[in-house]
Scaffold this motif. Structure first.
Motif, PDB file in Angstrom:
ATOM      1  N   LEU A 144       0.827  -1.206   0.000  1.00  0.00           N
ATOM      2  CA  LEU A 144       0.000   0.000   0.000  1.00  0.00           C
ATOM      3  C   LEU A 144       0.862   1.257   0.000  1.00  0.00           C
ATOM      4  O   LEU A 144       0.588   2.217  -0.733  1.00  0.00           O
ATOM      5  N   ARG A 145       1.910   1.246   0.803  1.00  0.00           N
ATOM      6  CA  ARG A 145       2.783   2.399   0.872  1.00  0.00           C
ATOM      7  C   ARG A 145       3.439   2.678  -0.476  1.00  0.00           C
ATOM      8  O   ARG A 145       3.522   3.818  -0.910  1.00  0.00           O
ATOM      9  N   ASP A 146       3.893   1.627  -1.129  1.00  0.00           N
ATOM     10  CA  ASP A 146       4.531   1.787  -2.431  1.00  0.00           C
ATOM     11  C   ASP A 146       3.554   2.343  -3.474  1.00  0.00           C
ATOM     12  O   ASP A 146       3.918   3.180  -4.288  1.00  0.00           O
ATOM     13  N   LEU A 147       2.315   1.881  -3.430  1.00  0.00           N
ATOM     14  CA  LEU A 147       1.309   2.389  -4.363  1.00  0.00           C
ATOM     15  C   LEU A 147       0.987   3.852  -4.101  1.00  0.00           C
ATOM     16  O   LEU A 147       0.837   4.648  -5.037  1.00  0.00           O
ATOM     17  N   LEU A 148       0.877   4.202  -2.854  1.00  0.00           N
ATOM     18  CA  LEU A 148       0.542   5.585  -2.505  1.00  0.00           C
ATOM     19  C   LEU A 148       1.699   6.541  -2.738  1.00  0.00           C
ATOM     20  O   LEU A 148       1.491   7.739  -2.926  1.00  0.00           O
ATOM     21  N   ALA A 149       2.906   6.047  -2.735  1.00  0.00           N
ATOM     22  CA  ALA A 149       4.086   6.898  -2.884  1.00  0.00           C
ATOM     23  C   ALA A 149       4.488   7.119  -4.343  1.00  0.00           C
ATOM     24  O   ALA A 149       5.451   7.828  -4.610  1.00  0.00           O
ATOM     25  N   LEU A 150       3.746   6.522  -5.272  1.00  0.00           N
ATOM     26  CA  LEU A 150       4.074   6.705  -6.681  1.00  0.00           C
ATOM     27  C   LEU A 150       3.966   8.181  -7.051  1.00  0.00           C
ATOM     28  O   LEU A 150       3.052   8.871  -6.599  1.00  0.00           O
ATOM     29  N   PRO A 151       4.881   8.675  -7.864  1.00  0.00           N
ATOM     30  CA  PRO A 151       4.792  10.079  -8.273  1.00  0.00           C
ATOM     31  C   PRO A 151       3.553  10.316  -9.148  1.00  0.00           C
ATOM     32  O   PRO A 151       3.150   9.457  -9.934  1.00  0.00           O
ATOM     33  N   ILE A 152       2.965  11.478  -8.984  1.00  0.00           N
ATOM     34  CA  ILE A 152       1.787  11.840  -9.777  1.00  0.00           C
ATOM     35  C   ILE A 152       2.274  12.514 -11.050  1.00  0.00           C
ATOM     36  O   ILE A 152       2.968  13.537 -10.988  1.00  0.00           O
ATOM     37  N   PRO A 153       1.915  11.950 -12.217  1.00  0.00           N
ATOM     38  CA  PRO A 153       2.367  12.567 -13.460  1.00  0.00           C
ATOM     39  C   PRO A 153       1.672  13.914 -13.678  1.00  0.00           C
ATOM     40  O   PRO A 153       0.514  14.086 -13.295  1.00  0.00           O
ATOM     41  N   PRO A 154       2.374  14.864 -14.272  1.00  0.00           N
ATOM     42  CA  PRO A 154       1.749  16.177 -14.518  1.00  0.00           C
ATOM     43  C   PRO A 154       0.631  16.047 -15.541  1.00  0.00           C
ATOM     44  O   PRO A 154       0.700  15.237 -16.470  1.00  0.00           O
ATOM     45  N   GLN A 155      -0.413  16.843 -15.356  1.00  0.00           N
ATOM     46  CA  GLN A 155      -1.519  16.834 -16.305  1.00  0.00           C
ATOM     47  C   GLN A 155      -1.173  17.722 -17.486  1.00  0.00           C
ATOM     48  O   GLN A 155      -0.630  18.813 -17.325  1.00  0.00           O
ATOM     49  N   GLU A 156      -1.521  17.233 -18.659  1.00  0.00           N
ATOM     50  CA  GLU A 156      -1.245  18.014 -19.866  1.00  0.00           C
ATOM     51  C   GLU A 156      -2.321  19.054 -20.103  1.00  0.00           C
ATOM     52  O   GLU A 156      -2.062  20.109 -20.658  1.00  0.00           O
ATOM     53  N   GLU A 157      -3.545  18.753 -19.700  1.00  0.00           N
ATOM     54  CA  GLU A 157      -4.651  19.670 -19.908  1.00  0.00           C
ATOM     55  C   GLU A 157      -5.294  20.000 -18.574  1.00  0.00           C
ATOM     56  O   GLU A 157      -5.361  19.161 -17.677  1.00  0.00           O
TER      57      GLU A 157
END
Length: 55
Positions: free
Chosen positions: A37-50
């Motif tokens: 769970l920690r690994d899933l939650l710690a994933l970087p959020i990709p920037p939104q293009e729009e």
């Protein structure tokens, strides 16, 4: 980020929750799930293009 911090605290050496689970037979499975769970939650959020909406 708050969820990751909460999971880190739950499995820390000072955690009473971790202490209780350490006495249980299925402690390795619990620890594995917390890590997953920690690994899933710690994933970087990709920037939104729009933008989702106009300001």
């Amino acid at each position: 980020m708050l969820a990751v911090d909460a999971l880190d605290q739950a499995v820390s050496d000072r955690s009473e929750l971790a202490e209780q689970w350490a006495e249980a037979a299925n402690w390795p499975k619990w620890r594995q799930e917390i890590t997953r769970l920690r690994d899933l939650l710690a994933l970087p959020i990709p920037p939104q293009e729009e933008a989702l909406f106009d300001i």
